[in-house]
Design a protein around this motif. Sequence first.
Motif, mmCIF file in Angstrom:
data_model
loop_
_atom_site.group_PDB
_atom_site.id
_atom_site.type_symbol
_atom_site.label_atom_id
_atom_site.label_comp_id
_atom_site.label_asym_id
_atom_site.label_seq_id
_atom_site.Cartn_x
_atom_site.Cartn_y
_atom_site.Cartn_z
ATOM 1 N N ALA A 179 -3.653 -17.046 2.243
ATOM 2 C CA ALA A 179 -4.209 -18.074 1.528
ATOM 3 C C ALA A 179 -4.481 -19.596 2.178
ATOM 4 C CB ALA A 179 -3.433 -18.395 0.197
ATOM 5 N N ILE A 180 -3.426 -19.847 2.753
ATOM 6 C CA ILE A 180 -3.686 -21.357 3.296
ATOM 7 C C ILE A 180 -4.408 -21.221 4.641
ATOM 8 C CG2 ILE A 180 -2.258 -23.360 4.250
ATOM 9 C CD1 ILE A 180 -0.191 -22.720 2.161
ATOM 10 N N SER A 181 -4.278 -20.240 5.462
ATOM 11 C CA SER A 181 -5.144 -20.341 6.760
ATOM 12 C C SER A 181 -6.693 -20.315 6.322
ATOM 13 C CB SER A 181 -4.859 -19.079 7.645
ATOM 14 O OG SER A 181 -5.194 -18.089 6.963
ATOM 15 N N GLY A 182 -7.055 -19.912 5.087
ATOM 16 C CA GLY A 182 -8.494 -20.284 4.804
ATOM 17 C C GLY A 182 -8.716 -21.632 4.523
ATOM 18 N N ILE A 183 -7.904 -22.424 4.736
ATOM 19 C CA ILE A 183 -8.362 -23.754 4.193
ATOM 20 C C ILE A 183 -9.044 -24.446 5.372
ATOM 21 C CG2 ILE A 183 -7.287 -26.171 4.027
ATOM 22 C CD1 ILE A 183 -5.177 -24.948 2.169
#
Lengths: 376, 152, 324
Positions: free
Chosen positions: C122-126
Amino acid sequence: MNSRYEVEQDPKSRDTYYLNMGPQHPSTHGVMRIKLHLDGERIISAEPIIGYGHRAHEKMAENRDYIQFLPNPSRVDYLGGMIYNIGYCQAVERAMNIEVPERAEYIRIICNELNRISSHLLWLGTFLMDLGAFTPFLYAFDDREKILDILDRITGSRLTYCYARFGGVILDIDDVFLDNVSNFCTYFVERLKEYEKLVIGNVIFRERTIGVGIFAPDLAQKYAITGPCLRAMGHVHDVRKDEPYGIYDRFDFDVPTQTEGDCFARTLVRVEEMRQSIRIIEQAVSDMPDGLFLAARVPKRIRPPEGDYYFCVESPRGNFGMYIASDGSDIPFRLKLRTPSFSHISAMPAVMAGTMLADAVAILGSIDIVVPEIDR
Amino acid sequence: MIADKLSLLVPDATEVQYDARGFHIQYTASADTLPQIADAFLSENFHLEMITCQDRRENDNAFRLIYQFNQYGTPQRHVILADIAPDATAPSIAATFPAADWYEREIFDMYGVSFDGHPDLKRILMEEDYFGHPLLKDFVDPPNPYRSEDDA
Amino acid sequence: MKTDIIQLFENPYLALGVTIAVIMAYLSVNAIMLIWLERKLSARIQRRIGPQRGPFGLMQQIFDMGKLLSKELLTPEHANKLLYVIAPILVFAPVVALSSLFPITSTYIFHDFNIAIVLILAISGINVIGIFLAGWGSNNKYALLGAVRSVAQNISYEIPLILSVIPIVMITRTMSLYDITLAQETYPFILVQPIALIIFIISATAETNRAPFDIPEAESELVAGFHTEYSGMRFGLFFFAEYSNMIFACALATVLFLGGWHGPFLPDAVWFFIKVYALIVLMMWFRWTFPRLRFDQLMKFAWVVLVPLSLINLLITTLVLKIV
């Protein structure tokens, strides 16, 4: 905008924009601008804008005599400098009917073909760099360096040669030069196989070049395409074969052709051309006669008889023609340089329309432009 | 044959010595027949090798346009000379040979010769706001308003 | 058996601070060393010598950092200042935030989180948002084109990436990276999921915008892509982020497929880093060998080849698990 080559726009997308590729851009290989009208990544139309490197060589020719113009041609196309320099001398020699000694002719052939290989090597490196492959660039430059060293030893310059003179060449060659050249030939034939393995077989390279930037068959006639670009379209046309200048008619070599006319075909043609050049050099080295390297009797004043002359040589990029109008004086009345890149770039609107932005880079790289040659 | 087609358009043909001059046949034509001549060459699979110009105002009071056509394979160079008066225009052949587009622009840029029917006649090598035509024999480089005195 | 380093501290904020400090220090040193490695490696591939300043050319990177740090931070006049400034930070932040999740040794780990994989994916997509803001905020057409390409590419390649991770989760029935590593004690999952690993490596290369998937910053087309207008340390942050993303992706691949810290003779952490850096060398090798794909070919490759392949792989895994 040049509306003749606009492709049909997607009626749903009204958001098009212009992108200036250049004058400073990594893949225009010099100071040239292409005004791209883009719909997303798709090129609606492309308009090359040239002239940033205009140095008025033709005006210079009208203000200095034939001898003083000698250093200029190699500056017109700095990658094929030797070929241009020798070509200019041959043009004037033919106009004035100056005999060139055998040895000088052979030296010229070797220098011409070495220069052609070095130009093609630089093209190979930069073209692949345009496609994003960094490593072949340095391999090609490594080999090109060897040619430059060989030529440096006899001409004293590495890029903008002024080696030829009316009636021959300025300095004689020695056995070391001939050894260097034949060593290079044996070495380079093996290297070419390596290049083919490294580059031609690569899947991504094939994806990027096959079917990309196809020159439509009627384009050749309309835009006077010449050189490897023309041969990649299936025309067997090479000035060295069709109207042999110098002593090219004595050598045995093939004119490589492909039929597709895309970037991949142009690559294959050029790689094969390097191999043919090696063949010519090997023949020239083994047949090298003794004798004078500069004709003993050259007129002191270079004054071609009144009239128009056209002389055309096969440069690494295509037909390089020199149109000399002489009024019988020391100074050319008019000297027109017909450069191949000029014709090829003028065809770009027709080739680029409808392709992707990344293809534009591949096409520009594959036709092998030298910007100073376009602008003169 | 190209010779037959051309003989109707330009009667004035001279064979030149190819070995010395580099081209085969030279024609002197009047400028307004150029589009028909171009059509004839196009239908015979010739390509337009180059167009150039000479400033012959001192000699003949004319600009001489030089069209050179050639074919692939065995060379067959035909040179068309067309003299036009200094203030006259020439018809454009860019519709027949798109290659002429840029050559005509270059002649317009360098000599100030205008071409009728050219799709987009503007300067090509010199900058857009340049004035003067550099290849004229009486050309003097106009002072550059952006260049200061101490620039070399 | 295992100890969370975070639990060693009584004050949770102190623990957080120490963790971030350690990770930042590691990532900075790592980026510098990776730049050195890449330069030396590319030089070897290209028959060059590479940087020569200092022993083994190690000082070159220090000087480069000094240059980047001392350079003026230029902001283009018509740029959106806010977006322009926060973009490099947004690109760099996710890596820092997520690096604490990796179990480097079997005994001491920063924190074992039971849904670590979901958090990571989820967060690496930021960082896509960061790249897009960089392209949008610079107010430059090349940057915008690069940003658009980047978003399309990252979103496309995230799908095969996630689909290649799911089989692992199905086999181990856990989302904790620590437990996944433990499950590979006897054999690494590369033996049972080789296709998933290949898909993962390809997608990860695309996610990190490395060649041959570096079209967002394709220098021959887009000058420098989304970071065309950046200079000084803001550009340096993008540079850092690229190498940190690389090590992040390779660490994830190590944990998921290569058995993490498991290995004979050597200590746990050594094995972990050997595997990570071997993968990084592989990614660098890609970069200096392949030309760049075209944008549409890249998308086609993701949607026509990778997504169906990973779905088939997932299906087979499901069937095998059901039968066994």
